[in-house]
Design an enzyme around this catalytic site. Structure first.
Site: not given
Ligand code: NCD
Length: 338
Positions: A135, A57-58, A86
């Site tokens: 968040h 969703r995010t 890398k």
């Protein structure tokens, strides 16, 4: 708080006026999210959407929000497909990617990593989740949802009662939401978790210092009896040393229709940031709640697009021009809003 050109890293950056501004702009995005109107206000702009942890969703709602404003989205998902595999540093990645983008959303498993990335970025960075830390866009969409659900019940955010349930130690959504509630008054919070997965003490203390009534417990059924909102969360398995350790806690707090009917006040709103863990040994929010009109989880996900559109419009300073670059849609779109 000034949003134009700013990074959005923590919910603690926000004040109440800014939240109001975000929500007003989010409201104004409804015709676009509902596909009644199309706007090209961000035509030519590029979002760098960098997700180094699983996300549906995010990631997709940030991308859709940007597309709905007329912008383009470039995605990097997983370390394997990025030069970080890398050995490239966050600094170098940020210098490079910010040359290709007008704004960047980033999710990363390490706490503080998105802020470190933002320091090297030449364009605004929005935190889509940094480890167990924060968040912020989820907290905004959660509060936007709480506000609209409670408005329909004649109540407001000030004075509300909420039970937060589950993994409150590693759950970044509850960390950001609890911090956001510091801006409001007289909140009753019941924090329900296994003792080992309790809300960080520092956040509990700040809530109490603010004058909120905070109860910490590991009892589910007592805690959901006199609240406006039940906010359930998933055990954050990926943050544990092993699956076995996560298994100790999985399925500890389950809400289903029978428990809801027996213990909750009528019309208690049920929320969850999603994904809910629907495996039989977890099932914190049972599928038998799907027909319950108080289940707000898919209104949360719909609101996420509105709130993220608002954040882009404000950070890129086009909130006042969205309608100027708009027209009606041409395609069939009647079923979405049913
Ligand atoms: C949450 C997250 O990633 O923190 N999901 C989301 O963004 N809606 C919650 C979770 O994964 O349990």
């Amino acid at each position: 708080m000034q949003l134009t050109g700013s990074h959005i890293l923590s919910i603690s950056q926000f004040d109440r006026d800014t939240i109001e501004r975000v929500f007003t702009v989010a409201d104004s995005m409804t015709p676009y999210a509902a596909r009644r109107r199309v706007t090209r206000v961000l035509e030519g702009a590029i979002l760098g959407n960098m997700f180094f942890e699983p996300s549906t969703r995010t990631r997709v709602s940030f991308g859709c929000a940007f597309n709905l404003l007329g912008g383009e989205v470039r995605e990097t998902t997983g370390f394997e497909s990025s030069a970080i595999a890398k050995g490239e540093s966050l600094y170098d990645t940020a210098r490079v990617l910010s040359g290709y983008s007008d704004v960047i959303c980033m999710r990363h498993p390490q706490e503080g990593s998105v802020a470190e990335f933002a320091e090297a970025s030449r364009v605004p960075v929005i935190n889509g989740g940094d480890g167990a830390n924060e968040h912020p866009s989820q907290a905004l969409l959660d509060l936007y949802t709480i506000r609209s659900e409670l408005a329909g019940r004649g109540r407001g955010v000030d004075g509300m009662r909420i039970a937060m349930i589950g993994d409150l130690k590693y759950g970044r959504t509850v960390h950001s939401l609890a911090k956001l509630l510091l801006l409001y008054q007289d909140i009753q919070l019941i924090l329900v978790s296994p003792k080992e997965l309790a809300m960080p003490e520092e956040i509990v203390e700040r809530l109490r210092m603010r004058g909120h009534d905070v109860k910490v417990t590991d009892e589910l059924t007592e805690s959901i009896q006199k609240v406006d909102i039940v906010y359930s969360t998933r055990i954050q398995e990926e943050r544990f040393q092993s699956k076995d350790e996560a298994d100790l806690y999985r399925g500890r707090f389950r809400l289903n229709q029978a428990i809801y009917t027996q213990y909750c006040e009528p019309n208690t709103v049920i929320m969850h940031p999603l994904p809910r863990d629907s495996r039989a040994d977890a099932n914190e929010l049972d599928n038998d709640l799907n027909q319950n009109p108080n289940l707000a989880i898919f209104r949360q996900t719909d609101n996420g697009v509105l709130v993220r559109m608002a954040l882009f419009a404000l950070v890129l300073d086009v909130a006042d021009q969205v309608d100027k670059y708009a027209r009606d849609v041409r395609w069939y779109n009647a079923s979405r809003n049913g």
